[in-house]
Scaffold this motif. Structure first.
Motif, mmCIF file in Angstrom:
data_model
loop_
_atom_site.group_PDB
_atom_site.id
_atom_site.type_symbol
_atom_site.label_atom_id
_atom_site.label_comp_id
_atom_site.label_asym_id
_atom_site.label_seq_id
_atom_site.Cartn_x
_atom_site.Cartn_y
_atom_site.Cartn_z
ATOM 1 N N PRO A 200 0.811 -1.228 0.000
ATOM 2 C CA PRO A 200 0.000 0.000 0.000
ATOM 3 C C PRO A 200 0.840 1.273 0.000
ATOM 4 O O PRO A 200 0.443 2.276 -0.604
ATOM 5 C CB PRO A 200 -0.818 -0.123 1.290
ATOM 6 N N LEU A 201 2.005 1.234 0.667
ATOM 7 C CA LEU A 201 2.875 2.412 0.691
ATOM 8 C C LEU A 201 3.376 2.732 -0.718
ATOM 9 O O LEU A 201 3.307 3.886 -1.168
ATOM 10 C CB LEU A 201 4.058 2.179 1.626
ATOM 11 N N PHE A 202 3.868 1.722 -1.428
ATOM 12 C CA PHE A 202 4.381 1.960 -2.769
ATOM 13 C C PHE A 202 3.246 2.364 -3.715
ATOM 14 O O PHE A 202 3.448 3.176 -4.626
ATOM 15 C CB PHE A 202 5.100 0.720 -3.298
ATOM 16 N N HIS A 203 2.067 1.796 -3.499
ATOM 17 C CA HIS A 203 0.930 2.202 -4.331
ATOM 18 C C HIS A 203 0.626 3.676 -4.129
ATOM 19 O O HIS A 203 0.390 4.414 -5.095
ATOM 20 C CB HIS A 203 -0.304 1.366 -3.995
ATOM 21 N N TYR A 204 0.624 4.124 -2.871
ATOM 22 C CA TYR A 204 0.356 5.531 -2.577
ATOM 23 C C TYR A 204 1.409 6.426 -3.220
ATOM 24 O O TYR A 204 1.074 7.446 -3.842
ATOM 25 C CB TYR A 204 0.327 5.735 -1.060
ATOM 26 N N LEU A 205 2.681 6.061 -3.090
ATOM 27 C CA LEU A 205 3.755 6.896 -3.624
ATOM 28 C C LEU A 205 3.782 6.889 -5.155
ATOM 29 O O LEU A 205 4.361 7.790 -5.762
ATOM 30 C CB LEU A 205 5.104 6.425 -3.079
ATOM 31 N N ALA A 433 -16.269 5.260 -1.070
ATOM 32 C CA ALA A 433 -15.896 3.995 -0.431
ATOM 33 C C ALA A 433 -16.896 3.596 0.648
ATOM 34 O O ALA A 433 -17.220 2.415 0.800
ATOM 35 C CB ALA A 433 -14.493 4.105 0.158
ATOM 36 N N LEU A 434 -17.389 4.572 1.417
ATOM 37 C CA LEU A 434 -18.385 4.267 2.442
ATOM 38 C C LEU A 434 -19.657 3.710 1.810
ATOM 39 O O LEU A 434 -20.252 2.745 2.320
ATOM 40 C CB LEU A 434 -18.725 5.531 3.238
ATOM 41 N N TYR A 461 -7.520 5.781 10.617
ATOM 42 C CA TYR A 461 -7.177 4.486 10.031
ATOM 43 C C TYR A 461 -8.322 3.976 9.165
ATOM 44 O O TYR A 461 -8.103 3.445 8.064
ATOM 45 C CB TYR A 461 -6.879 3.473 11.139
ATOM 46 N N ALA A 462 -9.558 4.118 9.666
ATOM 47 C CA ALA A 462 -10.707 3.663 8.884
ATOM 48 C C ALA A 462 -10.774 4.400 7.557
ATOM 49 O O ALA A 462 -11.007 3.792 6.499
ATOM 50 C CB ALA A 462 -11.990 3.874 9.684
ATOM 51 N N CYS A 463 -10.563 5.713 7.586
ATOM 52 C CA CYS A 463 -10.598 6.503 6.354
ATOM 53 C C CYS A 463 -9.504 6.071 5.388
ATOM 54 O O CYS A 463 -9.742 5.952 4.178
ATOM 55 C CB CYS A 463 -10.463 7.990 6.672
ATOM 56 N N TYR A 464 -8.319 5.819 5.901
ATOM 57 C CA TYR A 464 -7.223 5.435 5.011
ATOM 58 C C TYR A 464 -7.492 4.071 4.375
ATOM 59 O O TYR A 464 -7.221 3.859 3.188
ATOM 60 C CB TYR A 464 -5.890 5.433 5.753
ATOM 61 N N HIS A 465 -8.043 3.138 5.154
ATOM 62 C CA HIS A 465 -8.401 1.840 4.586
ATOM 63 C C HIS A 465 -9.522 1.986 3.562
ATOM 64 O O HIS A 465 -9.522 1.296 2.536
ATOM 65 C CB HIS A 465 -8.820 0.871 5.696
ATOM 66 N N LEU A 466 -10.468 2.867 3.835
ATOM 67 C CA LEU A 466 -11.547 3.094 2.857
ATOM 68 C C LEU A 466 -10.985 3.608 1.543
ATOM 69 O O LEU A 466 -11.408 3.183 0.459
ATOM 70 C CB LEU A 466 -12.571 4.076 3.426
ATOM 71 N N TRP A 467 -10.041 4.531 1.614
ATOM 72 C CA TRP A 467 -9.397 5.006 0.380
ATOM 73 C C TRP A 467 -8.794 3.831 -0.396
ATOM 74 O O TRP A 467 -8.884 3.752 -1.612
ATOM 75 C CB TRP A 467 -8.304 6.027 0.702
ATOM 76 N N THR A 469 -9.685 0.768 -0.499
ATOM 77 C CA THR A 469 -10.642 -0.150 -1.134
ATOM 78 C C THR A 469 -11.021 0.307 -2.539
ATOM 79 O O THR A 469 -11.556 -0.495 -3.314
ATOM 80 C CB THR A 469 -11.939 -0.245 -0.294
ATOM 81 N N LEU A 470 -10.718 1.542 -2.872
ATOM 82 C CA LEU A 470 -11.073 2.056 -4.194
ATOM 83 C C LEU A 470 -10.124 1.582 -5.279
ATOM 84 O O LEU A 470 -10.421 1.672 -6.473
ATOM 85 C CB LEU A 470 -11.089 3.601 -4.176
ATOM 86 N N HIS A 471 -8.961 1.075 -4.868
ATOM 87 C CA HIS A 471 -8.004 0.569 -5.861
ATOM 88 C C HIS A 471 -7.352 -0.683 -5.314
ATOM 89 O O HIS A 471 -6.333 -0.629 -4.638
ATOM 90 C CB HIS A 471 -6.948 1.620 -6.213
ATOM 91 N N LYS A 472 -7.957 -1.811 -5.569
ATOM 92 C CA LYS A 472 -7.408 -3.087 -5.144
ATOM 93 C C LYS A 472 -6.032 -3.261 -5.783
ATOM 94 O O LYS A 472 -5.868 -3.184 -6.991
ATOM 95 C CB LYS A 472 -8.308 -4.245 -5.579
ATOM 96 N N SER A 473 -5.011 -3.443 -4.909
ATOM 97 C CA SER A 473 -3.649 -3.601 -5.438
ATOM 98 C C SER A 473 -3.196 -5.030 -5.256
ATOM 99 O O SER A 473 -3.658 -5.763 -4.416
ATOM 100 C CB SER A 473 -2.702 -2.645 -4.714
ATOM 101 N N ASP A 474 -2.248 -5.435 -6.117
ATOM 102 C CA ASP A 474 -1.748 -6.805 -6.061
ATOM 103 C C ASP A 474 -0.817 -6.986 -4.897
ATOM 104 O O ASP A 474 -0.184 -6.058 -4.464
ATOM 105 C CB ASP A 474 -1.000 -7.143 -7.382
#
Length: 474
Positions: A200-205, A433-434, A461-467, A469-474
């Motif tokens: 998730p970190l690399f996906h964000y960056l 996402a909600l 944390y809930a908000c960050y996880h919700l974000w 869910t919008l882009h399922k990463s491998d």
């Protein structure tokens, strides 16, 4: 956002200090008015009326509550809050003065239980966590200045060598001796927590494939940062249970500054286990499925988040990325590999508004950006110091800055200052996402708060996880 009676009753029942100043609680059965955070016995809803101001409550014939003292709060006077803030300020500067929580509570003239509750409500943390962070922060300072490794642990107040090494290592990713040897290095390794989730970190960056400051590579990710006054490019790559950091600069850099920024990105001060247990207890384990151990990456510096908040407001994400790239191109400080240094407060504070016209910035956005940079340079907005203030003071300070509204303030508290219980109400990603997560229509502001209420005190944390869910990463 206009508050409904239902929202105000809910925030009154939660004694939420974040709503102090947004409305006044009038209890007509007793004839008093209170702050939303008042912890006196809960009145029956039918006996409660809400007012926009203290003056309106007085005009209705009500008198001030002697427990929460709303008149004092309105004048900026809160003896308990001020005494608590003074004690914690001393703790941050001299943590070795306090053997434990009891010493802190005694200094604040509170019982340990009252002290714990006050810290939890006002600082969104526990006294133990804050004291440990203060000890590690001071230990880093002493080690940087050449303090003897073993003696530093005692000086900052750790009760044993094992507590010193364990807590320092968990929050910095390396033992004290290795940290002290960082000076002059061009590479180092940070030990990752056992449950760390790098994907998730690399996906964000890597969200912006054309970014000039963040770029995915075959090995990991390259970032442009400022190490003190020196621009540089750093490369991050995972090797086993470590994050390898390589520094590329044309002159010596402050390696401790680089380490601090990497630690923020990795979220080493965070421990998501309590949030994950809380979510599973709610029956919402699917929110974190496949992302267990994920931290919220803080921006390398708080100012980076401030720039992004202003640049990204009220525009779509691709255009926000383009606006951010144009700032780095305009400042034009290359760091190699086709990348450029991120804009600094000092540079932005001296820009003329006309310079932003060819960059496609609106005049209002340019005014906000330059004004915020000037506030930082002039010391009126000290984000590093602000991170150690009470939640109410943080929010009040941020909202006083032109260009920072409730969404931006909550985003900054979450991504720049590390506050664990924030909701950027109105964020399109979160509302989308909600809606998907709860299988409901996309919620408005009030419904967003209602749906996220069960996740308190971990809503960031809930908000960050919700974000995520919008882009399922491998």
């Amino acid at each position: 956002m206009r508050l409904t009676r239902e929202v105000m009753l809910d925030r009154m029942a939660a004694s939420d200090p974040a709503f102090n100043g947004r409305f006044i609680v009038g209890v007509h059965s007793t004839g008093i008015y209170c702050l939303p955070s008042c912890r006196a016995r809960r009145p029956k809803p039918e006996n409660v009326r809400f007012y926009d101001s203290i003056e309106a409550a007085r005009e209705a014939g009500l008198r001030a509550c002697k427990k929460c003292r709303p008149d004092d709060w309105a004048q900026g006077i809160d003896a308990d809050r001020d005494r608590l803030a003074a004690v914690l300020a001393t703790m941050w500067e001299s943590p070795g003065r306090f053997r434990g929580i009891e010493d802190l509570a005694r200094e604040a003239v509170m019982s340990p239980s009252v002290f714990f509750t006050a810290v939890r409500n006002q600082y969104q943390s526990t006294p133990g966590a804050l004291l440990t962070s203060a000890r590690v922060r001071q230990a880093r300072r002493l080690l940087q200045s050449g303090g003897e490794v073993g003696a530093v642990g005692q000086e900052v107040g750790f009760e044993s060598s094992s507590a010193y090494y364990e807590n320092f290592g968990r929050r910095t990713g390396m033992p004290p001796a290795a940290y002290q040897r960082l000076a002059g290095r061009t590479d180092f390794a940070v030990e990752l927590p056992d449950d760390f989730a790098p994907t998730p970190l690399f996906h964000y960056l890597g969200r912006d494939p054309n970014s000039l400051t963040e770029r995915l590579t075959d090995e990991g990710v390259d970032l442009s940062v400022w190490a003190g006054e020196v621009p540089c490019r750093i490369s991050l790559s995972v090797s086993g249970q470590s994050m390898r950091v390589c520094i590329d600069a044309d002159r010596p850099v402050d390696v401790f500054a680089v380490h601090h920024q990497v630690s923020r990105l990795l979220g080493l001060e965070q421990d998501p286990r309590a949030f994950e247990e809380h979510v599973r207890g709610l029956g919402y384990g699917r929110l974190i499925e496949g992302r267990e151990g994920m931290r919220i990456p803080l921006t390398p510096t708080p100012f980076d988040a401030l720039v992004w908040c202003i640049v990204g407001q009220q525009v779509n994400l691709p255009f926000a990325f383009a606006l951010r790239r144009r700032l780095s191109e305009k400042m034009a400080i290359p760091v190699g590999a086709g990348m450029f240094a991120p804009p600094t407060a000092e540079w932005l504070a001296t820009r003329e508004l006309e310079e932003f016209v060819p960059l496609q910035y609106s005049r209002r956005k340019a005014e906000y950006l330059v004004g915020a940079a000037q506030s930082v340079v002039e010391g009126r907005l000290d984000l590093e110091t602000l991170s150690r203030a009470p939640r109410s003071e943080i929010e009040k300070t941020l909202l006083a800055q032109r260009g920072i509204g409730p969404w931006a303030a909550n985003y900054l508290m979450m991504r720049a200052l590390g506050s664990p219980d924030c909701v950027p109400v109105g964020d399109t990603g979160i509302t989308t996402a909600l809606g998907r997560f709860f299988d409901v229509a996309r919620p408005g502001p009030e419904e967003t708060l209602r749906l996220l209420e069960p996740f308190r005190p971990y809503r960031s944390y809930a908000c960050y996880h919700l974000w995520q869910t919008l882009h399922k990463s491998d």
